[in-house]
Write a protein that holds these residues in place. Structure first.
Motif, PDB file in Angstrom:
ATOM      1  N   GLU A 111       0.853  -1.185   0.000  1.00  0.00           N
ATOM      2  CA  GLU A 111       0.000   0.000   0.000  1.00  0.00           C
ATOM      3  C   GLU A 111       0.889   1.236   0.000  1.00  0.00           C
ATOM      4  O   GLU A 111       1.769   1.369   0.858  1.00  0.00           O
ATOM      5  N   VAL A 112       0.680   2.116  -0.958  1.00  0.00           N
ATOM      6  CA  VAL A 112       1.397   3.387  -1.003  1.00  0.00           C
ATOM      7  C   VAL A 112       0.665   4.377  -0.106  1.00  0.00           C
ATOM      8  O   VAL A 112      -0.542   4.596  -0.261  1.00  0.00           O
ATOM      9  N   HIS A 113       1.407   4.980   0.823  1.00  0.00           N
ATOM     10  CA  HIS A 113       0.816   5.900   1.798  1.00  0.00           C
ATOM     11  C   HIS A 113       0.772   7.309   1.207  1.00  0.00           C
ATOM     12  O   HIS A 113       1.764   8.023   1.178  1.00  0.00           O
ATOM     13  N   GLY A 114      -0.423   7.689   0.750  1.00  0.00           N
ATOM     14  CA  GLY A 114      -0.621   9.029   0.203  1.00  0.00           C
ATOM     15  C   GLY A 114      -1.526   9.870   1.080  1.00  0.00           C
ATOM     16  O   GLY A 114      -2.233  10.741   0.583  1.00  0.00           O
ATOM     17  N   ALA A 115      -1.478   9.615   2.399  1.00  0.00           N
ATOM     18  CA  ALA A 115      -2.437  10.234   3.325  1.00  0.00           C
ATOM     19  C   ALA A 115      -1.727  10.868   4.514  1.00  0.00           C
ATOM     20  O   ALA A 115      -0.499  10.869   4.617  1.00  0.00           O
ATOM     21  N   ASN A 116      -2.549  11.428   5.419  1.00  0.00           N
ATOM     22  CA  ASN A 116      -2.139  11.821   6.771  1.00  0.00           C
ATOM     23  C   ASN A 116      -1.001  12.827   6.848  1.00  0.00           C
ATOM     24  O   ASN A 116      -0.239  12.845   7.808  1.00  0.00           O
ATOM     25  N   GLY A 117      -0.860  13.658   5.827  1.00  0.00           N
ATOM     26  CA  GLY A 117       0.107  14.739   5.901  1.00  0.00           C
ATOM     27  C   GLY A 117       1.541  14.352   5.625  1.00  0.00           C
ATOM     28  O   GLY A 117       2.449  15.143   5.903  1.00  0.00           O
ATOM     29  N   TYR A 118       1.778  13.168   5.053  1.00  0.00           N
ATOM     30  CA  TYR A 118       3.139  12.745   4.724  1.00  0.00           C
ATOM     31  C   TYR A 118       3.498  13.193   3.301  1.00  0.00           C
ATOM     32  O   TYR A 118       2.727  13.885   2.638  1.00  0.00           O
ATOM     33  N   LEU A 119       4.678  12.819   2.816  1.00  0.00           N
ATOM     34  CA  LEU A 119       5.248  13.497   1.653  1.00  0.00           C
ATOM     35  C   LEU A 119       4.330  13.538   0.431  1.00  0.00           C
ATOM     36  O   LEU A 119       4.162  14.603  -0.183  1.00  0.00           O
ATOM     37  N   LEU A 120       3.733  12.412   0.066  1.00  0.00           N
ATOM     38  CA  LEU A 120       2.923  12.407  -1.153  1.00  0.00           C
ATOM     39  C   LEU A 120       1.711  13.323  -0.999  1.00  0.00           C
ATOM     40  O   LEU A 120       1.321  14.012  -1.941  1.00  0.00           O
ATOM     41  N   GLU A 121       1.140  13.355   0.202  1.00  0.00           N
ATOM     42  CA  GLU A 121       0.015  14.264   0.429  1.00  0.00           C
ATOM     43  C   GLU A 121       0.483  15.714   0.549  1.00  0.00           C
ATOM     44  O   GLU A 121      -0.250  16.647   0.205  1.00  0.00           O
TER      45      GLU A 121
END
Length: 364
Positions: A174-184
């Motif tokens: 799962e790519v983490h694109g949430a919760n204020g991390y780099l991708l978001e």
């Protein structure tokens, strides 16, 4: 016709899940030397293998990607070998497990960065949040803006970590694109004021997430990957002036890439579901594959949304920490163990692998 329930099997790409209950990613800060999963990690995850799908704690794709003390990585051979013990243990119990891959970006501290360097971000805007470092919580450090020629390396770090995940025996990532991390941080204009191809327009701000997703899908197959998003969560000091058109566009693109699931934090991460106006049903209708709903679900709300066609799978977070047999407890409507909040982050076996199951409780 009978009502659908959370306890029926579900086909997720090449996997058959025995139920629709997913263990959400949960940071526990227990990695050992070299940021290798701890000696207890295999036990912790295998105890919870009755979940339809396990998603691991967020795992960094590079040394630069770390933002919290003692979180595991997936970029060295030792880390791959450590995760292999976890996946073997889960598979021995009949479970299925994805690893969540992250780069925290600006949500970090110089004491966690290689050579004490500044954390990286789309723009040099400090996050209004804290991180867990040096055995306590501290304000995050001032970040520096990533140069345009560094972004291909970020994409490749995710691609390589996904390849490493398969080498470690994971069923997918799962790519983490949430919760204020780099991708978001790139997605949301409260953190991204760039004027190049990765800033400004909706399309430009979505570019890095979509490039990462395409690279991972090419590396391991779109049917072995999901992406997590949190359109309106204010987690880690993130904000977006117009989330609906931003995420309508993103979900259209993710659907076209054919990823096997979309993991959506509905509302504020770990907080109110109605934190801001947003039409989550629109995302559901735009995404062609599996919709995994997250945030504030209990058995009744999940079954209601399942039968209304609002989602296919449902993520449960903290209840899985204190209830390794959460699936069985929900199915029997049995009482849940209370969570010990003092053992959430860091430590050893206590509050990690010692919560009792129904079997244990009834035998005492």
């Amino acid at each position: 016709m009978t009502d659908k329930t959370l306890f029926e099997p579900y086909t997720l790409g090449p996997l058959t899940l025995p139920n629709r209950i997913v263990m959400a990613p949960l940071t526990r800060n227990r990695a050992g030397a070299g940021l290798v999963p701890s000696e207890h990690a295999a036990t912790y995850y295998s105890q919870r293998a009755s979940a339809g799908l396990l998603i691991t704690e967020a795992t960094q794709v590079s040394a630069q990607a770390q933002g919290y003390q003692d979180t595991p990585g997936l970029y060295t051979q030792a880390q791959i070998d450590g995760w292999r013990k976890v996946t073997d243990a889960v598979h021995d119990k009949g479970g299925r497990i994805f690893v969540q891959l992250w780069h925290v970006g600006r949500v970090s501290h110089v004491d966690l960065q290689p050579n004490g360097e500044a954390p990286v971000a789309p723009s040099a805007i400090r996050a209004a949040t804290k991180t867990f470092v040096n055995n306590g919580f501290a304000d995050v450090s001032e970040p520096r803006a990533l140069a345009l020629d560094e972004l291909a390396g970020i994409v490749d770090d995710f691609r390589q970590a996904a390849a490493n995940a398969i080498a470690a025996g994971f069923d997918g990532v799962e790519v983490h694109g949430a919760n204020g991390y780099l991708l978001e941080q790139f997605i949301k204009d409260g953190a991204n004021v760039r004027t190049d191809a990765y800033g400004g327009s909706i399309e430009n701000r979505a570019r890095l997430l979509l490039e990462v997703t395409a690279a991972v899908a090419k590396e391991i197959g779109a049917d072995r990957m999901g992406v997590r998003i949190s359109p309106v969560s204010p987690a880690n000091g993130i904000s977006c002036s117009a989330p609906q058109p931003q995420y309508d566009y993103i979900v259209d693109q993710l659907s076209a890439l054919g990823i096997v699931y979309l993991h959506v934090v509905e509302g504020a991460t770990g907080g109110p579901r109605d934190v801001a106006p947003f039409d989550f049903d629109a995302l559901r209708s735009r995404f062609q594959n599996t919709y995994l709903a997250n945030n504030g679900y209990d058995l009744d709300l999940a079954n209601t949304h399942l039968n209304a066609g609002k989602a296919d799978l449902f993520a449960f977070g903290r209840p899985f920490i204190s209830n390794p047999d959460l699936v069985e407890r929900l199915e029997q409507r049995a009482p849940l163990n209370a969570l010990d909040p003092t053992t959430l982050y860091g430590g050893g076996a206590k509050g990690y692998i010692d919560y009792p199951t129904l079997e244990i409780s009834s035998a005492n």
